[in-house]
Motif scaffolding. Structure first.
Motif: not given
Length: 337
Positions: A186-188, A192-193, A196-199, A223-224
């Motif tokens: 994944v690229v962040t 940014g949103d 994709e990482l959460r998925g 994320l948390v």
């Protein structure tokens, strides 16, 4: 002077003094602790363990515990499933005891360097290793990425490459290096949103590893939201980040949709405990060729390796073999990063 009488002593005249450990017969049998309460270790701090225990009526409570003497030298790390006895109420100023560590499904290990025979378990029971690296500020360090990939394969964990700070540099060149391995990524970018990482994290227990300054703690905080992990700036002179996380900690994702375990930033990853055979097992298309064509004790790096012939016959790609050899060379005591 009358002759001295010599008395005959028998065993009834001798008093046996018990030793300091008492006179109770020793036994190898340990208490079964059948009434022990199960828990999940979320943090370790100076000999105290924070353990999450499920409530009978639902919900959880946090219990502070110490390691029981009967565990001997067996270590307890974040991610361990353990059994607790004593005061497991979780009330302030109470302390339970960890009397058993349940069998681990995985163990992420490292050594201080490539010559250190003593391995250290960092995290237990995780199923995904998220390798976090910045595309710039600081610059990527492929050597360290390679080493953490080897550690993931050795532990039986799925690797995920997470490239941060894409607003500062493009990911194409670095992704091309790891494309033959088939490692998901994944690229962040900053702000940014992260959907994709959460998925990729959903429903899994993931360990986040990366050197200091790559934005690992920033990701965790996003994320948390209540994680409150400290973040650092990169040193303008050395190009390296400063260690801000001093210990591993497990954090539950919002909605109970998985766990992420944040670890302190690393600058090296020793692999003295890893056997080359464990690495090649992760390459299904090459492992069969090694078994069929390679001479005994082949390290797959020298001339005469049967994998060259295997690739030439079209059973696997040259890029895959080059990637395998790059990973194996990281076990040969080269530079640590």
């Amino acid at each position: 002077m009358p002759p001295r009488r010599v008395r005959d002593y028998d065993e009834d005249d001798v008093r046996v003094r018990p030793g300091r450990r008492g006179s109770r017969p020793r036994t190898r049998r340990r208490p079964a602790h059948e009434d022990a309460v199960g828990g999940f270790v979320t943090a370790v701090d100076r000999g105290r363990y924070r353990v999450l225990v499920e409530e009978a009526e639902g919900g959880t409570r946090t219990v502070t515990a110490m390691r029981a003497r009967e565990l001997g030298r067996k270590g307890v790390v974040v991610g361990d499933r353990v059994a607790l006895v004593g005061d497991t109420s979780g009330d302030p100023d109470t302390l339970a005891r960890i009397v058993r560590v349940e069998p681990r499904t995985s163990a992420l290990r490292r050594t201080a360097d490539d010559t250190d025979p003593f391995e250290r378990v960092i995290v237990a029971n995780a199923d995904q290793l998220v390798i976090v690296t910045a595309l710039a500020d600081p610059e990527p360090r492929p050597r360290l990425i390679d080493r953490t990939l080897v550690a993931a394969y050795d532990a039986g964990m799925d690797p995920l490459l997470c490239l941060t700070k894409a607003d500062l540099a493009r990911p194409d060149e670095l992704l091309a290096v790891y494309a033959p391995l088939g490692v998901p990524y994944v690229v962040t970018r900053r702000g940014g949103d992260l959907q994709e990482l959460r998925g990729h994290l959903a429903g899994r227990t993931s360990v986040m590893v990366g050197h200091s300054g790559v934005g690992k703690s920033t990701l965790v905080n996003a994320l948390v939201p209540d994680a409150e992990r400290a973040v650092s700036q990169v040193n303008a002179v050395t190009g390296r980040g400063r260690h801000t996380s001093s210990s591993a900690i497990a954090l539950e994702l919002p909605g109970g949709d998985g766990w992420i375990i944040d670890t302190p930033g690393v600058r090296s990853f020793g692999l003295a405990h890893v056997e080359p055979e464990r690495v090649i097992e992760a390459f299904d298309d090459l492992a069969r060729g090694a078994a069929e064509r390679c001479p005994p004790h082949c390290d797959h790096l020298q001339e005469g390796c049967g994998l060259d012939e295997w690739v030439a016959e079209g059973h696997a790609g040259r890029a895959r073999l080059d990637s395998l050899r790059r990973l194996l060379s990281s076990l040969e005591g080269g530079e640590m990063e």
